[in-house]
Design an enzyme around this catalytic site. Structure first.
Site, PDB file in Angstrom:
ATOM      1  N   ASP A   1      -7.802  -7.348   2.642  1.00 29.83           N
ATOM      2  CA  ASP A   1      -6.532  -7.562   3.583  1.00 29.83           C
ATOM      3  C   ASP A   1      -7.221  -6.857   4.816  1.00 29.83           C
ATOM      4  OD1 ASP A   1      -6.232  -4.471   2.918  1.00 29.83           O
ATOM      5  OD2 ASP A   1      -4.970  -4.609   4.452  1.00 29.83           O
TER       6      ASP A   1
ATOM      7  N   CYS B   1     -11.313 -28.311  11.180  1.00 29.97           N
ATOM      8  CA  CYS B   1     -10.260 -27.323  10.454  1.00 29.97           C
ATOM      9  C   CYS B   1      -8.794 -28.269  10.213  1.00 29.97           C
ATOM     10  CB  CYS B   1     -10.029 -26.303  11.636  1.00 29.97           C
ATOM     11  SG  CYS B   1      -8.744 -25.232  10.933  1.00 29.97           S
TER      12      CYS B   1
ATOM     13  N   HIS C   1      -3.998 -20.428  12.869  1.00 31.02           N
ATOM     14  CA  HIS C   1      -5.332 -20.892  12.673  1.00 31.02           C
ATOM     15  C   HIS C   1      -6.141 -19.726  12.243  1.00 31.02           C
ATOM     16  CE1 HIS C   1      -9.112 -22.416  13.540  1.00 31.02           C
ATOM     17  NE2 HIS C   1      -9.344 -21.495  14.191  1.00 31.02           N
TER      18      HIS C   1
ATOM     19  N   CYS D   1      -5.937 -26.956   9.412  1.00 30.84           N
ATOM     20  CA  CYS D   1      -4.695 -26.153   9.702  1.00 30.84           C
ATOM     21  C   CYS D   1      -3.886 -26.918  10.447  1.00 30.84           C
ATOM     22  CB  CYS D   1      -5.010 -24.643  10.191  1.00 30.84           C
ATOM     23  SG  CYS D   1      -5.267 -24.637  12.063  1.00 30.84           S
TER      24      CYS D   1
ATOM     25  N   CYS E   1      -4.708 -26.638  14.320  1.00 31.03           N
ATOM     26  CA  CYS E   1      -5.940 -27.673  14.764  1.00 31.03           C
ATOM     27  C   CYS E   1      -5.578 -29.240  14.578  1.00 31.03           C
ATOM     28  CB  CYS E   1      -7.207 -27.243  13.960  1.00 31.03           C
ATOM     29  SG  CYS E   1      -7.938 -25.763  14.599  1.00 31.03           S
TER      30      CYS E   1
ATOM     31  N   ASP F   1       0.968  -1.282  -0.022  1.00 34.74           N
ATOM     32  CA  ASP F   1      -0.005  -0.010   0.053  1.00 34.74           C
ATOM     33  C   ASP F   1       0.943   1.067   0.060  1.00 34.74           C
ATOM     34  OD1 ASP F   1       0.666   0.209   2.469  1.00 34.74           O
ATOM     35  OD2 ASP F   1      -0.888  -0.138   3.495  1.00 34.74           O
TER      36      ASP F   1
END
Lengths: 324, 324
Positions: free
Chosen positions: A233, A273, A304, A275, A278, A60
């Protein structure tokens, strides 16, 4: 897009980030200009080498930081004069130097300088800021040299639907590969955000991506993707993670790892989940790590939360069909 | 053995640790008893499940922490009464409760309670502490129930070679699967450490591992492995890493990532190092991350320092042949 303010998504390696299904990472040219400095990043091989991220990067312009951080500032047509939040040095952002800095960093997607307003801005202020943002856009376009970088046109207009529409219409006519929508979700009620977003999106052609800046709650992602937003974002998932808040479902409900009662739980944060957090760690273990202030807790919680957004956006990519 | 005081090698996942060639991880029963508590770890499936480490784990007794942390304490034959460094609660360690806590945690290698002395201790104090450590050992052995855990016998004797020899001879006669050598490298000159270590090791049979507690500088590892030590532990590599000090060679010379001049370096910390930090990151990027106080810097520096010890110990395993 997970946010890597200073060239790293806090506490995570690029491999961790990739594992959450994130495809693009955002970094901040304002923060990087203060530390380690644009020239340092350039000498170390540019932002991709510096971050060790071989996927797309968006930077940005620093506009939002200058207007939102507690810095003394003065805005004129020339640009923004402000005082660094780190060392109180006086600095200047102009449309041209912002483009040059981002070209030097080397991200794939770059943003022009804009004038940001809070939700309390009057109509006259919003009109003036929009006008200035549009004039700065022309100067940004003139300054832009690297054709391998996509310079988005940025849409402002405050909280006034007709200004938003006008700004979007003007942006649609510009030779830009994508649209960045700034100045929303700055404290106004969500119904108002949605209405302003609808007014904006209605004027944009469907052939170029629409990026809603700074939005990242799971519910917002779903709602606004359905309205036609392609890119988001936000620091929310990682900032929450470092503070011990983890999303326990796709609606964005939270567990707080500081709660002693969680020490007994042997199940993962979120059933189903996939991930790495998890897959490997129980809520009880994570709560114990967080309550012991172990650095690993910040990392596992961040992974997570990003994975929750990764799951949501993957699902949205598969299912959302919107009409314009 | 990297140290995971509270059940995590600080800032690292088990996968990170495994990648540094570490085979055993040490954790502290004293620290775990204060947070999250022995019963919490037990409820969450024991220390292996809690740490997500499926290799061997060693826990220490807490003796060293009680004597080295700045806690008020009173030692009697019964045990040690002390005040928690966290919340000032009064606590008691006895040889029996220390074994029970470690059995409840479930590490593979466990240590008996001992009385530790600083390097300023007199001969009379060292004799008394050795005598008490030996009597505590008998009580530890009697309290030990889980035959799947290896309870090492612990050797003290202060800085007096004849006491060390006597202690080692007595330990050699005990039914213990390994020897832990405590109370060395507590501030005395290194020549003295080496002499005391020689006196100790000369009395130990070669059929069981010898563990030198709390030693971890690269040079010490090499020197003492050559004298016959098999196991080491130390917080040094990870503590240095979190403070931005990284070993730049196998002798333990250091770079400090806070130095601004390092921002220009595009080479890795250590030429030829195969750790993930050196494979992926330049010194300049690491220095920038550290100087921006990014959590990732602590992790990457810790990985490298542990990998240096991993490289050294792998090489020592391959090459050192010592005679007793």
């Amino acid at each position: 897009m997970p946010v890597g303010t200073l060239g790293t998504v806090k506490a995570l390696t690029p491999r961790d980030v990739r594992g959450t299904s994130a495809q693009i990472v955002l970094s901040n040219s304002y923060h990087l200009s203060l530390q380690p400095g644009i020239e340092t990043v350039h000498r170390l091989g540019g932002l991709h080498a510096f971050m060790r991220w071989d996927g797309p990067i968006l930077t940005d312009s620093g506009g939002f930081q200058v207007f939102s951080l507690d810095t003394l500032r003065e805005v004129s047509d020339a640009g923004v004069t402000f005082v660094s939040h780190l060392d109180s040095a006086q600095m200047v952002l102009t449309p041209e130097c912002v483009i040059q800095a981002q070209e030097r960093l080397g991200a794939n997607l770059i943003m022009p300088l804009d004038e940001c307003l809070g939700h309390a801005a009057s109509r006259a202020e919003a009109e003036r800021a929009l006008d200035r943002t549009q004039r700065w856009w022309r100067r940004s376009l003139d300054a832009h040299r690297r054709i391998d970088q996509a310079l988005f046109v940025l849409i402002q207009g405050g909280l006034f639907p007709d200004l938003r529409r006008e700004a979007a219409r003007a942006a649609a006519a510009e030779p830009a590969p994508g649209f960045a929508i700034g100045g929303l979700s700055v404290g106004e009620p969500k119904e108002r955000t949605a209405a302003l977003l609808r007014a904006t999106l209605a004027e944009l052609p469907p052939d170029r991506p629409r990026y809603l800046m700074g939005v990242g709650h799971p519910k917002d992602l779903v709602d606004y993707a359905r309205l036609g937003v392609d890119l988001f974002d936000c620091v929310l998932p990682t900032r929450l993670g470092r503070s011990g808040s983890v999303w326990s479902d796709l609606e964005g409900n939270r567990l707080h790892l500081s709660r002693r009662a969680l020490l007994d739980r042997v199940d993962p944060i979120m059933a189903g989940c996939t991930c790495t957090t998890c897959s490997d760690w129980s809520v009880g273990s994570l709560a114990a790590l967080f309550q012991s202030r172990e650095l690993l807790a910040y990392r596992l919680a961040s992974i997570h939360n990003l994975a929750v957004l990764g799951t949501l956006t993957t699902e949205l990519q598969r299912t959302v069909v919107y009409t314009t």
